[in-house]
Scaffold this motif. Sequence first.
Motif, PDB file in Angstrom:
ATOM      1  N   UNK A  69       0.845  -1.194   0.000  1.00  0.00           N
ATOM      2  CA  UNK A  69       0.000   0.000   0.000  1.00  0.00           C
ATOM      3  C   UNK A  69       0.885   1.250   0.000  1.00  0.00           C
ATOM      4  N   UNK A  70       0.339   2.423  -0.383  1.00  0.00           N
ATOM      5  CA  UNK A  70      -1.036   2.606  -0.860  1.00  0.00           C
ATOM      6  C   UNK A  70      -1.204   2.383  -2.365  1.00  0.00           C
ATOM      7  N   UNK A  71      -0.093   2.489  -3.123  1.00  0.00           N
ATOM      8  CA  UNK A  71      -0.216   2.405  -4.572  1.00  0.00           C
ATOM      9  C   UNK A  71       0.783   1.446  -5.189  1.00  0.00           C
ATOM     10  N   UNK A  72       1.329   0.535  -4.417  1.00  0.00           N
ATOM     11  CA  UNK A  72       2.256  -0.441  -4.961  1.00  0.00           C
ATOM     12  C   UNK A  72       3.575   0.138  -5.419  1.00  0.00           C
ATOM     13  N   UNK A  73       3.961   1.316  -4.893  1.00  0.00           N
ATOM     14  CA  UNK A  73       5.186   1.957  -5.337  1.00  0.00           C
ATOM     15  C   UNK A  73       6.411   1.194  -4.840  1.00  0.00           C
ATOM     16  N   UNK A  74       7.423   1.103  -5.689  1.00  0.00           N
ATOM     17  CA  UNK A  74       8.657   0.416  -5.305  1.00  0.00           C
ATOM     18  C   UNK A  74       9.277   1.018  -4.057  1.00  0.00           C
ATOM     19  N   UNK A  75       9.146   2.330  -3.886  1.00  0.00           N
ATOM     20  CA  UNK A  75       9.770   2.995  -2.745  1.00  0.00           C
ATOM     21  C   UNK A  75       9.217   2.503  -1.404  1.00  0.00           C
ATOM     22  N   UNK A  76       8.043   1.870  -1.419  1.00  0.00           N
ATOM     23  CA  UNK A  76       7.437   1.387  -0.170  1.00  0.00           C
ATOM     24  C   UNK A  76       7.642  -0.104   0.076  1.00  0.00           C
ATOM     25  N   UNK A  77       8.213  -0.807  -0.898  1.00  0.00           N
ATOM     26  CA  UNK A  77       8.348  -2.256  -0.768  1.00  0.00           C
ATOM     27  C   UNK A  77       9.211  -2.666   0.427  1.00  0.00           C
ATOM     28  N   UNK A  78      10.310  -1.970   0.640  1.00  0.00           N
ATOM     29  CA  UNK A  78      11.217  -2.391   1.708  1.00  0.00           C
ATOM     30  C   UNK A  78      10.578  -2.254   3.082  1.00  0.00           C
ATOM     31  N   UNK A  79      10.075  -1.073   3.422  1.00  0.00           N
ATOM     32  CA  UNK A  79       9.514  -0.844   4.759  1.00  0.00           C
ATOM     33  C   UNK A  79       8.196  -1.570   4.971  1.00  0.00           C
ATOM     34  N   UNK A  80       7.369  -1.640   3.936  1.00  0.00           N
ATOM     35  CA  UNK A  80       6.031  -2.195   4.107  1.00  0.00           C
ATOM     36  C   UNK A  80       5.986  -3.718   4.003  1.00  0.00           C
ATOM     37  N   UNK A  81       6.929  -4.312   3.264  1.00  0.00           N
ATOM     38  CA  UNK A  81       6.848  -5.753   3.020  1.00  0.00           C
ATOM     39  C   UNK A  81       8.134  -6.503   3.352  1.00  0.00           C
ATOM     40  N   UNK A  82       9.236  -6.104   2.736  1.00  0.00           N
ATOM     41  CA  UNK A  82      10.443  -6.917   2.843  1.00  0.00           C
ATOM     42  C   UNK A  82      11.082  -6.885   4.230  1.00  0.00           C
ATOM     43  N   UNK A  83      10.961  -5.801   4.946  1.00  0.00           N
ATOM     44  CA  UNK A  83      11.516  -5.779   6.303  1.00  0.00           C
ATOM     45  C   UNK A  83      10.735  -6.680   7.252  1.00  0.00           C
ATOM     46  N   UNK A  84       9.404  -6.569   7.311  1.00  0.00           N
ATOM     47  CA  UNK A  84       8.681  -7.491   8.210  1.00  0.00           C
ATOM     48  C   UNK A  84       8.774  -8.954   7.791  1.00  0.00           C
ATOM     49  N   UNK A  85       8.928  -9.236   6.485  1.00  0.00           N
ATOM     50  CA  UNK A  85       8.938 -10.615   6.010  1.00  0.00           C
ATOM     51  C   UNK A  85      10.341 -11.130   5.670  1.00  0.00           C
ATOM     52  N   UNK A  86      11.382 -10.418   6.081  1.00  0.00           N
ATOM     53  CA  UNK A  86      12.735 -10.794   5.672  1.00  0.00           C
ATOM     54  C   UNK A  86      13.122 -12.193   6.127  1.00  0.00           C
ATOM     55  N   UNK A  87      12.703 -12.603   7.316  1.00  0.00           N
ATOM     56  CA  UNK A  87      13.073 -13.934   7.810  1.00  0.00           C
ATOM     57  C   UNK A  87      12.231 -15.040   7.195  1.00  0.00           C
ATOM     58  N   UNK A  88      11.150 -14.680   6.532  1.00  0.00           N
ATOM     59  CA  UNK A  88      10.346 -15.656   5.789  1.00  0.00           C
ATOM     60  C   UNK A  88      10.891 -15.793   4.378  1.00  0.00           C
ATOM     61  N   UNK A  89      11.058 -14.655   3.708  1.00  0.00           N
ATOM     62  CA  UNK A  89      11.430 -14.657   2.293  1.00  0.00           C
ATOM     63  C   UNK A  89      12.830 -15.214   2.031  1.00  0.00           C
ATOM     64  N   UNK A  90      13.725 -15.145   3.011  1.00  0.00           N
ATOM     65  CA  UNK A  90      15.091 -15.630   2.764  1.00  0.00           C
ATOM     66  C   UNK A  90      15.157 -17.154   2.674  1.00  0.00           C
ATOM     67  N   UNK A  91      14.115 -17.847   3.179  1.00  0.00           N
ATOM     68  CA  UNK A  91      14.083 -19.304   3.139  1.00  0.00           C
ATOM     69  C   UNK A  91      12.931 -19.870   2.310  1.00  0.00           C
TER      70      UNK A  91
END
Length: 431
Positions: free
Chosen positions: A190-212
Amino acid sequence: MNNNITILKRFAISIGTLSLLFLACNSTNQLKKNSEKTTITEVIGIKPDLIREPYLQKVRKDSTIITWKTNGIAKNCYVSITERATKSNSIIKGYLTPHEGFMFNEVAISGLKPNTIYNYSIYSNGHLLAGGTDYYFKTAPKDKNSPFSFYALGDIGAKEQGSFAMEPANRITELAIKPDFGLGLGDIVYPKGESKNYDNHLFKPFKDVFKNIPFYPVAGNHDWLSVNHDENFKKEWNLPNKEYYYTFSYANTLFIGLDSRDGNFYDYEHQTVWLKKTLSENKGKFDWIVVYLHHNGKSCTYKQDYEHVISLYDVFASYNVDLVLNGHAHTYERLKPYDANGNIDSSQNNHSIYENLENQFISITIGAGGKINKKWEPNPNNNKNCDDGTIVAHSEHVASFGLISIDKKTLSFKGINSFTGDAFDEFIIKK
């Protein structure tokens, strides 16, 4: 004469080095089909900052892709992988793609063994950025009878202040048996799928999931709101086929991801033709078929019924689709089995165990992956929510994700509370 030869040798070495760096910095859109093994391990230049932890994509029986993001000073990248059982090691060169002032580091690895665990370490400019026993992946099985599991959730990457995306991520990492992959049911960021928000909104909270655990998302209406969808969603992921809509298989199951855009579907005519063709070509080849997309069909949530999804009910039922998973409504709702005419099977009394659901499918909304609608009161008997509340088998207004296990001819589903880890809904389908 000797001086001239020396100068020529140095020039040749310099050209060779520049050529090697050029190959290493090629675009991810031109990834080679075969892994290119190398022994290059020397440090080149300054150590880049690791902006995004590594994440797995397209883990197959004999291949995978590992991606991470650094600041723009990266000049090359590679991955060192070690087969956990034999300790055999390989180093594979990767490719760099500039993106919004940063650098995607991406390594395509092939020639792997099926159903095998590999540890990996990532390097940029020859510097170790991440690695160790916690960084690993498991290739897909070759045997179609191999049991496996996956998780599914939608509407994940909300703004940090209002997001609880860390909760499902933590519960997934705590599972005794890790899922083999995850499905993203749209509205990934959210809010508009911008690349600039991917790290804070998705990849940081899911980093320990996505790496495996690899992740296979589809786009939702919020992912489509950015100025140029291609420059965001498609560049953040390396997905099969067209990326908007695609298919992949795992063991005895076919997975089909659809792009429902704003509910009217992206390229609806061609996408539905492709869907029917894909289902027809794979008819009888798999024990299970799972379709996932962002928008719901019929529903007793606060969202409308989307006619483009309902129009596919006859396709789902006729081609033996078993599950249809969606997000969009920020809640959890499981519907009773539907037939090709969009009617529930009223003869079913037990909604915990289904046997021989021929020409029927089960639709489930799992849209509270990172946010929940606090202004809405769930009640299938309220005609503001739907005309017919009897379509609902189970609803629960909680932060949640789905955990699905498949073992030969048995599919087991659990709705998991993202804060407690408890299962609040369960059912089994047997064939």
